[in-house]
Design an enzyme around this catalytic site. Structure first.
Site, PDB file in Angstrom:
ATOM      1  N   TYR A 184       0.878  -1.176   0.000  1.00 15.05           N
ATOM      2  CA  TYR A 184       0.000   0.000   0.000  1.00 15.05           C
ATOM      3  C   TYR A 184       0.913   1.222   0.000  1.00 15.05           C
ATOM      4  O   TYR A 184       1.489   1.584   1.016  1.00 15.05           O
ATOM      5  CB  TYR A 184      -0.884  -0.023   1.238  1.00 15.05           C
ATOM      6  CG  TYR A 184      -1.999   1.006   1.298  1.00 15.05           C
ATOM      7  CD1 TYR A 184      -1.864   2.263   0.755  1.00 15.05           C
ATOM      8  CD2 TYR A 184      -3.197   0.703   1.946  1.00 15.05           C
ATOM      9  CE1 TYR A 184      -2.884   3.191   0.831  1.00 15.05           C
ATOM     10  CE2 TYR A 184      -4.228   1.624   2.029  1.00 15.05           C
ATOM     11  CZ  TYR A 184      -4.064   2.864   1.473  1.00 15.05           C
ATOM     12  OH  TYR A 184      -5.078   3.789   1.554  1.00 15.05           O
TER      13      TYR A 184
ATOM     14  N   LYS B  99      -1.312  -1.026  -4.103  1.00 14.66           N
ATOM     15  CA  LYS B  99      -2.379  -0.032  -4.121  1.00 14.66           C
ATOM     16  C   LYS B  99      -1.686   1.322  -4.089  1.00 14.66           C
ATOM     17  O   LYS B  99      -0.943   1.636  -3.155  1.00 14.66           O
ATOM     18  CB  LYS B  99      -3.303  -0.199  -2.919  1.00 14.66           C
ATOM     19  CG  LYS B  99      -4.398   0.874  -2.876  1.00 14.66           C
ATOM     20  CD  LYS B  99      -5.196   0.835  -1.575  1.00 14.66           C
ATOM     21  CE  LYS B  99      -6.222   1.974  -1.591  1.00 14.66           C
ATOM     22  NZ  LYS B  99      -6.880   2.166  -0.293  1.00 14.66           N
TER      23      LYS B  99
END
Length: 306
Positions: A142, A169
């Protein structure tokens, strides 16, 4: 040894960063969770990102996070792919959550950079090594602004050599960074856009789909952005992105999580309140929120939420 898949591009499409239905005592609301997941899938969700910031993970006890993952996967019942966020205040807790997510049947795990403190490049890479090497399911890093001044392209080049890491992400605003990252591993990297308000930008610059907070209340609109882009209809994709952004502007004004939970609660999908220290919307704020969502065109797309 690095784990291998035929392709790292496992996750494509629209993945709501799922809200957490929870009581004030920290108990997962199973009925609300099942109804929420059914609603999201009916309106076009391809899967879910469970237990992230939108899911209020850092306000929850570890046991509640484990229960959330288990019950969500049970409710999804193979109808969509599931990524479980296992980032925590300690690596030990993250490893525990990773093992539990794999046992519960998650398709992948994900984690933000170490929260609170800033760490160097090698420390961050080692953090992801410890989280990924203990399970046999893929991991998505992330990437957000918790990296500080570190170059996300250099970071991803290093962590993609770790066992099981397939992509990321991307929750930043520099889409040239995303473009650079998309070329790593000969392009065999799974990229999911983070900022809801710029999903189309992410798709243009190489993302395979998106994960987002406001996907919870309008997954169909984001699916239309994604679908129009895939069909090469940029005019429609842009129009749907602007529609989503008008609604986002309203939600930001009232607080995304508490506003979205309010909308679902009033329609019989019991999610409870936003975790403290968030406060409830006043009666006046609730009515004004509904009026502004009406003006933004939300109820035209989702009349059942009116």
């Amino acid at each position: 040894m690095k784990k291998e898949w035929n392709s790292n591009k496992i996750f494509k499409g629209i993945f709501p960063a799922l809200l957490t239905p929870i009581t004030e005592e920290g108990i997962i609301r199973r009925d609300g969770l099942k109804k929420l997941i059914d609603w999201e899938l009916y309106h076009g969700a391809d899967g879910f990102y469970i237990g992230g910031a939108t899911g209020e993970c850092y306000s929850m006890e570890t046991e509640a996070r484990e229960e959330l993952a288990k019950e969500a996967l049970r409710a999804i019942d193979g109808r969509g792919r599931c990524i479980v966020h296992i980032g925590a205040y300690s690596v030990r807790e993250g490893i525990r959550l990773a093992r539990q997510a794999e046992k519960a049947g998650a398709d992948a795990i994900s984690a933000t950079p170490p929260p609170v403190y800033r760490y160097g490049m090698e420390e961050t890479v080692d953090y992801y090594r410890q989280l990924s090497e203990d399970v046999d399911i893929p991991m998505l890093v992330y990437v957000n602004y918790m990296l500080g001044e570190q170059d996300p392209t250099v970071l991803m080049e290093k962590v993609l050599e770790l066992p099981g890491v397939i992509g990321m992400k991307f929750t930043r605003n520099d889409y040239y960074e995303l473009f650079r990252i998309s070329r790593l591993q000969g392009g065999n990297i799974n990229l999911l856009n983070g900022p809801d308000e710029t999903l189309l930008c992410g798709l243009v610059m190489g993302a395979d789909g998106g994960i987002g907070s406001t996907y919870n209340i309008m997954p169909g609109i984001y699916k239309k952005i994604y679908g129009a882009f895939r069909e090469g209809d940029m005019k429609s994709a842009r129009n749907w992105q602007f529609q989503a952004d008008n609604i986002i502007e309203v939600l930001l004004k009232y607080g995304q999580i508490r506003a979205m939970k309010f909308l679902f609660n009033r329609k019989g999908i019991s999610l409870g309140k936003a975790e403290k220290p968030a406060v409830d919307l006043s009666d006046g704020e609730e009515q004004q929120l509904l009026c502004e969502l009406e003006a933004a065109g939300y109820f035209r797309e989702y009349p059942e939420m009116k």
